[in-house]
Scaffold this active site. Structure first.
Site, mmCIF file in Angstrom:
data_model
loop_
_atom_site.group_PDB
_atom_site.id
_atom_site.type_symbol
_atom_site.label_atom_id
_atom_site.label_comp_id
_atom_site.label_asym_id
_atom_site.label_seq_id
_atom_site.Cartn_x
_atom_site.Cartn_y
_atom_site.Cartn_z
ATOM 1 C CE LYS A 12 -2.758 2.718 2.686
ATOM 2 N NZ LYS A 12 -4.254 2.939 4.148
HETATM 3 C C1 R5P Z 1 -2.480 4.964 8.553
HETATM 4 O O1 R5P Z 1 -1.299 4.513 9.078
HETATM 5 C C2 R5P Z 1 -2.774 4.106 7.819
HETATM 6 O O2 R5P Z 1 -2.611 3.414 7.668
HETATM 7 C C3 R5P Z 1 -4.889 4.128 7.378
HETATM 8 O O3 R5P Z 1 -4.720 2.756 7.291
HETATM 9 C C4 R5P Z 1 -3.644 4.974 6.222
HETATM 10 O O4 R5P Z 1 -2.907 5.797 5.899
HETATM 11 C C5 R5P Z 1 -4.986 5.165 5.607
HETATM 12 O O5 R5P Z 1 -6.159 5.590 5.341
HETATM 13 P P1 R5P Z 1 -5.767 7.570 5.090
HETATM 14 O O6 R5P Z 1 -6.454 7.501 3.690
HETATM 15 O O7 R5P Z 1 -6.783 8.237 5.727
HETATM 16 O O8 R5P Z 1 -4.655 7.880 4.822
#
Ligand code: R5P
Length: 293
Positions: free
Chosen positions: A203
């Protein structure tokens, strides 16, 4: 008894039809075991090869951030529109109905809060507990260039080893820390390291320049992280760009649950990811359904 059934003519062996070897639809996954592929197929839709993952794990270091104060009220109603949910075991067990059949991507690292050095993480879930929760994947951050870079990578390789033992894929999240430059050169490095060291999914964040080179140089599927809240049209445009440049899906949090119309946003993101609606079509769709609540 079947053994006494000697009449070959009465049976159909399809002698002219080669046995199906069932190629697999996700890049980098063809050599994995059946259980691993089955779990990946719960996260990524086999008909589109893509996923819409809802990330709600922010509380593990941020506490009750905006939009996540009451996940039972605001977040559970969004889950039916996701292919997978990414969260902590605390929220899963306290808040998510066990009748939900969506794929669970379990946050397995933790330690520091936003008040401390974020890369100072350890593994925070046993593989036995992940199995107990019937997860489809396990996940953690890696902090390339961060103060505790090596430990975060070692956390990942341990998690990958545990996952391989039981057929559970690991998703590595390329965390950027507080001050890192987010460009394609950095993410090519981080994503490739994650895949080389065993992660089955990566990711990462979208970058406007050369995102396609991050995808091309990473041999496993990449899902795009959402990042900070943007106006809906911009978030849909970013999602479309990522998919168009080769991402295998999105894993979005704040751009969904901080929207004034989170259900409409979930549905619009689905249209982009799975039906490839362009940003304007998806935004028009979003506007047409947001009145539904
Ligand atoms: C952050 O540390 C988390 O892993 C979140 O799941 C990730 O950042 C995704 O969330 P967002 O779309 O709010 O950035």
């Amino acid at each position: 008894m079947a053994e006494y059934d000697k009449d070959k003519q009465a049976k159909e062996y399809y002698l002219d039809t080669p046995i199906n070897t069932y190629g697999f639809f996700l890049k980098g996954a063809h050599s994995l075991d059946w259980g691993m592929k089955n779990r990946l197929s719960r996260i990524f839709r086999p008909d589109t090869g893509k996923t819409v993952m809802l990330a709600i794990d922010h509380g593990y270091f941020q506490g009750p951030t905006t939009g996540l104060e009451r996940p039972d009220v605001n977040i559970v109603p969004l889950m039916p529109y996701a292919d997978a949910i990414m969260l902590t075991r605390g929220i899963l067990r306290t808040t998510v109905p066990p009748s939900l059949t969506k794929a669970v991507v379990m946050r397995c690292s933790g330690g520091p809060s936003i008040l401390k050095e974020l890369s100072d993480e350890e593994l925070a879930v046993d593989i036995e507990d992940a199995i107990r929760m019937n997860v489809a994947a396990i996940t953690l951050q890696i902090f390339i260039g961060g103060e505790y870079e090596t430990r975060s990578i070692h956390n990942m390789t341990r998690l990958v080893d545990m996952g391989l033992r039981y057929g559970i894929p690991t998703m590595a999240v390329t965390a950027v820390g507080k001050d890192m430059v987010r460009d394609a050169k950095y993410f090519r490095l981080a994503c490739r390291m994650a895949a080389e060291l065993g992660a089955q999914i990566v990711k990462t964040y979208y970058v406007p320049e050369d995102f396609d080179t991050i995808i091309a140089s990473c041999p496993v599927p990449i899902v795009m992280a959402g990042g900070k809240k943007l106006p809906e049209f911009e978030a849909l445009t970013m999602s479309w760009n990522a998919i168009n440049e080769g991402a295998s899906g999105v894993d979005m949090g704040r751009n969904i649950f901080q929207s004034d119309y989170p259900v409409a946003m979930m549905k619009a993101v689905n249209k982009v990811v799975h039906e490839h609606l362009d940003p304007q079509q998806a935004f028009d769709y979003f506007n047409s359904i947001k009145a539904e609540g």
